[in-house]
Design a protein around this motif. Structure first.
Motif, mmCIF file in Angstrom:
data_model
loop_
_atom_site.group_PDB
_atom_site.id
_atom_site.type_symbol
_atom_site.label_atom_id
_atom_site.label_comp_id
_atom_site.label_asym_id
_atom_site.label_seq_id
_atom_site.Cartn_x
_atom_site.Cartn_y
_atom_site.Cartn_z
ATOM 1 N N ILE A 68 -56.548 -29.087 62.789
ATOM 2 C CA ILE A 68 -56.407 -29.989 61.659
ATOM 3 C C ILE A 68 -55.571 -29.304 60.585
ATOM 4 C CG2 ILE A 68 -57.622 -31.322 59.893
ATOM 5 C CD1 ILE A 68 -60.077 -31.284 61.734
ATOM 6 N N ALA A 69 -54.530 -29.977 60.106
ATOM 7 C CA ALA A 69 -53.707 -29.451 59.019
ATOM 8 C C ALA A 69 -54.310 -29.859 57.689
ATOM 9 C CB ALA A 69 -52.283 -29.969 59.134
ATOM 10 N N ALA A 70 -54.504 -28.890 56.800
ATOM 11 C CA ALA A 70 -54.954 -29.152 55.434
ATOM 12 C C ALA A 70 -53.754 -28.923 54.525
ATOM 13 C CB ALA A 70 -56.104 -28.224 55.064
ATOM 14 N N VAL A 71 -53.169 -30.006 54.031
ATOM 15 C CA VAL A 71 -51.873 -29.926 53.350
ATOM 16 C C VAL A 71 -52.044 -30.141 51.854
ATOM 17 C CG1 VAL A 71 -49.532 -30.825 53.236
ATOM 18 C CG2 VAL A 71 -50.738 -30.781 55.425
ATOM 19 N N ASP A 72 -51.806 -29.093 51.090
ATOM 20 C CA ASP A 72 -51.668 -29.170 49.634
ATOM 21 C C ASP A 72 -50.222 -28.841 49.300
ATOM 22 O OD1 ASP A 72 -53.913 -29.763 47.787
ATOM 23 O OD2 ASP A 72 -54.975 -28.289 49.023
ATOM 24 N N GLY A 73 -49.643 -29.558 48.350
ATOM 25 C CA GLY A 73 -48.277 -29.275 47.946
ATOM 26 C C GLY A 73 -47.271 -29.662 49.019
ATOM 27 N N PRO A 74 -46.140 -28.972 49.055
ATOM 28 C CA PRO A 74 -45.088 -29.347 50.007
ATOM 29 C C PRO A 74 -45.364 -28.897 51.435
ATOM 30 C CG PRO A 74 -44.381 -27.465 48.699
ATOM 31 C CD PRO A 74 -45.682 -27.921 48.111
ATOM 32 N N ALA A 75 -45.054 -29.779 52.373
ATOM 33 C CA ALA A 75 -44.972 -29.453 53.799
ATOM 34 C C ALA A 75 -43.637 -30.023 54.243
ATOM 35 C CB ALA A 75 -46.128 -30.051 54.579
ATOM 36 N N VAL A 76 -42.582 -29.259 54.039
ATOM 37 C CA VAL A 76 -41.235 -29.792 54.201
ATOM 38 C C VAL A 76 -40.465 -28.992 55.251
ATOM 39 C CG1 VAL A 76 -41.162 -30.711 51.867
ATOM 40 C CG2 VAL A 76 -40.364 -28.382 52.280
ATOM 41 N N ALA A 77 -39.428 -29.647 55.808
ATOM 42 C CA ALA A 77 -38.581 -29.029 56.831
ATOM 43 C C ALA A 77 -39.475 -28.505 57.964
ATOM 44 C CB ALA A 77 -37.719 -27.935 56.216
ATOM 45 N N GLY A 78 -39.376 -27.220 58.282
ATOM 46 C CA GLY A 78 -40.219 -26.663 59.329
ATOM 47 C C GLY A 78 -41.695 -26.740 59.004
ATOM 48 N N GLY A 79 -42.053 -26.759 57.723
ATOM 49 C CA GLY A 79 -43.449 -26.923 57.340
ATOM 50 C C GLY A 79 -43.986 -28.282 57.740
ATOM 51 N N MET A 80 -43.140 -29.309 57.623
ATOM 52 C CA MET A 80 -43.524 -30.627 58.094
ATOM 53 C C MET A 80 -43.722 -30.604 59.605
ATOM 54 S SD MET A 80 -41.418 -34.226 57.996
ATOM 55 C CE MET A 80 -40.597 -33.852 59.567
ATOM 56 N N GLU A 81 -42.825 -29.917 60.314
ATOM 57 C CA GLU A 81 -42.951 -29.824 61.766
ATOM 58 C C GLU A 81 -44.243 -29.115 62.156
ATOM 59 O OE1 GLU A 81 -38.774 -29.565 63.825
ATOM 60 O OE2 GLU A 81 -38.812 -28.130 62.166
ATOM 61 N N LEU A 82 -44.612 -28.108 61.392
ATOM 62 C CA LEU A 82 -45.862 -27.384 61.650
ATOM 63 C C LEU A 82 -47.062 -28.315 61.481
ATOM 64 C CD1 LEU A 82 -46.829 -24.493 62.310
ATOM 65 C CD2 LEU A 82 -46.941 -24.065 59.851
ATOM 66 N N ALA A 83 -47.044 -29.150 60.437
ATOM 67 C CA ALA A 83 -48.133 -30.109 60.225
ATOM 68 C C ALA A 83 -48.161 -31.159 61.334
ATOM 69 C CB ALA A 83 -47.987 -30.778 58.863
ATOM 70 N N LEU A 84 -46.987 -31.596 61.791
ATOM 71 C CA LEU A 84 -46.936 -32.595 62.856
ATOM 72 C C LEU A 84 -47.450 -32.048 64.180
ATOM 73 C CD1 LEU A 84 -43.446 -34.267 62.196
ATOM 74 C CD2 LEU A 84 -45.706 -35.099 61.527
ATOM 75 N N TRP A 85 -47.392 -30.744 64.370
ATOM 76 C CA TRP A 85 -47.938 -30.125 65.590
ATOM 77 C C TRP A 85 -49.448 -30.274 65.660
ATOM 78 C CZ3 TRP A 85 -50.817 -25.336 65.389
ATOM 79 C CH2 TRP A 85 -51.183 -24.843 66.649
ATOM 80 N N CYS A 86 -50.104 -30.361 64.516
ATOM 81 C CA CYS A 86 -51.562 -30.456 64.481
ATOM 82 C C CYS A 86 -52.027 -31.820 64.986
ATOM 83 C CB CYS A 86 -52.060 -30.217 63.057
ATOM 84 S SG CYS A 86 -51.679 -28.561 62.420
ATOM 85 N N ASP A 87 -53.274 -31.903 65.372
ATOM 86 C CA ASP A 87 -53.845 -33.153 65.869
ATOM 87 C C ASP A 87 -54.072 -34.160 64.748
ATOM 88 O OD1 ASP A 87 -54.376 -32.490 68.770
ATOM 89 O OD2 ASP A 87 -55.493 -30.872 67.809
ATOM 90 N N ILE A 88 -54.504 -33.675 63.599
ATOM 91 C CA ILE A 88 -54.862 -34.507 62.457
ATOM 92 C C ILE A 88 -54.324 -33.831 61.203
ATOM 93 C CG2 ILE A 88 -56.796 -35.473 61.108
ATOM 94 C CD1 ILE A 88 -58.482 -35.296 63.696
ATOM 95 N N ARG A 89 -53.898 -34.649 60.231
ATOM 96 C CA ARG A 89 -53.382 -34.123 58.978
ATOM 97 C C ARG A 89 -54.198 -34.692 57.812
ATOM 98 N NH1 ARG A 89 -50.375 -34.210 62.860
ATOM 99 N NH2 ARG A 89 -50.900 -36.420 63.078
ATOM 100 N N VAL A 90 -54.770 -33.787 56.994
ATOM 101 C CA VAL A 90 -55.472 -34.166 55.770
ATOM 102 C C VAL A 90 -54.603 -33.721 54.600
ATOM 103 C CG1 VAL A 90 -57.539 -33.840 54.376
ATOM 104 C CG2 VAL A 90 -57.725 -33.930 56.879
ATOM 105 N N LEU A 91 -54.175 -34.667 53.768
ATOM 106 C CA LEU A 91 -53.272 -34.369 52.660
ATOM 107 C C LEU A 91 -53.978 -34.530 51.323
ATOM 108 C CD1 LEU A 91 -51.081 -34.664 54.885
ATOM 109 C CD2 LEU A 91 -49.642 -35.781 53.158
ATOM 110 N N ALA A 92 -53.712 -33.596 50.405
ATOM 111 C CA ALA A 92 -54.074 -33.815 49.011
ATOM 112 C C ALA A 92 -53.165 -34.904 48.456
ATOM 113 C CB ALA A 92 -53.898 -32.525 48.222
ATOM 114 N N GLU A 93 -53.640 -35.616 47.439
ATOM 115 C CA GLU A 93 -52.877 -36.728 46.899
ATOM 116 C C GLU A 93 -51.541 -36.297 46.300
ATOM 117 O OE1 GLU A 93 -55.523 -38.411 44.075
ATOM 118 O OE2 GLU A 93 -55.604 -36.606 42.807
ATOM 119 N N THR A 94 -51.394 -35.009 46.000
ATOM 120 C CA THR A 94 -50.146 -34.486 45.443
ATOM 121 C C THR A 94 -49.254 -33.854 46.511
ATOM 122 O OG1 THR A 94 -51.379 -32.477 44.886
ATOM 123 C CG2 THR A 94 -51.052 -34.095 43.134
ATOM 124 N N ALA A 95 -49.689 -33.864 47.753
ATOM 125 C CA ALA A 95 -48.907 -33.260 48.836
ATOM 126 C C ALA A 95 -47.786 -34.195 49.273
ATOM 127 C CB ALA A 95 -49.813 -32.937 50.022
#
Length: 228
Positions: A68-95
């Protein structure tokens, strides 16, 4: 050593991941260096041999347990790809997500063009990828790019709570169902059903009878499914 049945991937300092090291990328203008460090160093092998690490690290791993990806702040470029690799993504409202590497001439090399289209559809993925625009948490939730949005600073706690909820269940069945979802995507229905059966039937033998006994011993009479 007892290994956890789940993993939560998160970043420190108020950001998930801003992607590949652009300072390193700036050193790759020499063809021989680029060939050695990128083309040869990260190339997929022929046949069914195990792939090396991806540019962002684990993005080519095929794990048997949920991530599970726990995303606070930016998850951009390769960081976005890293989050997409996860099964589930939980984002903070500011992410937020975004193919910010678009502005630097660096393509998606870590699964972004493959996984994003599977989550949100080809047309929407094309628009996000080619424009390189920001995708805020609310939009990500609406289009299926994430599965949960929480208050600022709470992504990791919410992801760990979800992981603990998943870990309460018998894990043979959890992993069999997860594997079926991943393996059957895009297959013809008959082949997909065959793989689901193969993945699930052994898990059923290992855990199903014991689970049915627990149900019959009390849960079935009272119908209190919230106690599962």
């Amino acid at each position: 050593m007892i290994l956890p049945v789940w993993s939560v991937l998160w970043g420190e300092g108020g950001a998930f991941c801003s992607g590949w090291d652009l300072k390193f990328a700036s050193t790759l203008s020499d063809r021989d260096t680029f060939q050695r460090d990128v083309v040869d160093g990260l190339a997929f092998p022929t046949g069914a041999n195990a792939a090396p690490r991806g540019p962002l690290g684990p993005t080519r791993l095929e794990l048997s347990k949920p991530v599970i990806a726990a995303v606070d702040g930016p998850a951009v470029a390769g960081g976005m790809e890293l989050a997409l690799w996860c099964d589930i993504r939980v984002l903070a409202e500011t992410a937020y997500f975004g193919v910010y590497c678009r502005r630097w001439g660096i393509p998606l090399l870590d699964g972004g063009s493959v996984r994003l289209a599977r989550l949100v559809g080809q047309g929407r993925a094309m628009e996000i990828i080619m424009t390189g625009r920001k995708v805020a948490a609310e939009e990500a939730m609406r289009i299926g790019m994430c599965e949960k949005v929480v208050a600022h600073g709470q992504a990791r706690a919410a992801a760990e709570m979800m992981a603990r909820d998943i870990a309460r269940f018998p894990q043979e069945a959890v992993r069999a169902d997860r594997r079926s979802v991943l393996e059957t995507y895009g297959l013809p229905v008959r082949e997909a059903l065959r793989r689901e059966w193969v993945n699930g039937v052994e898990a059923h033998f290992k855990e199903g009878a014991a689970g049915a006994r627990r149900f019959a011993s009390g849960l079935g009479r009272h119908g209190d499914f919230e106690k599962i």
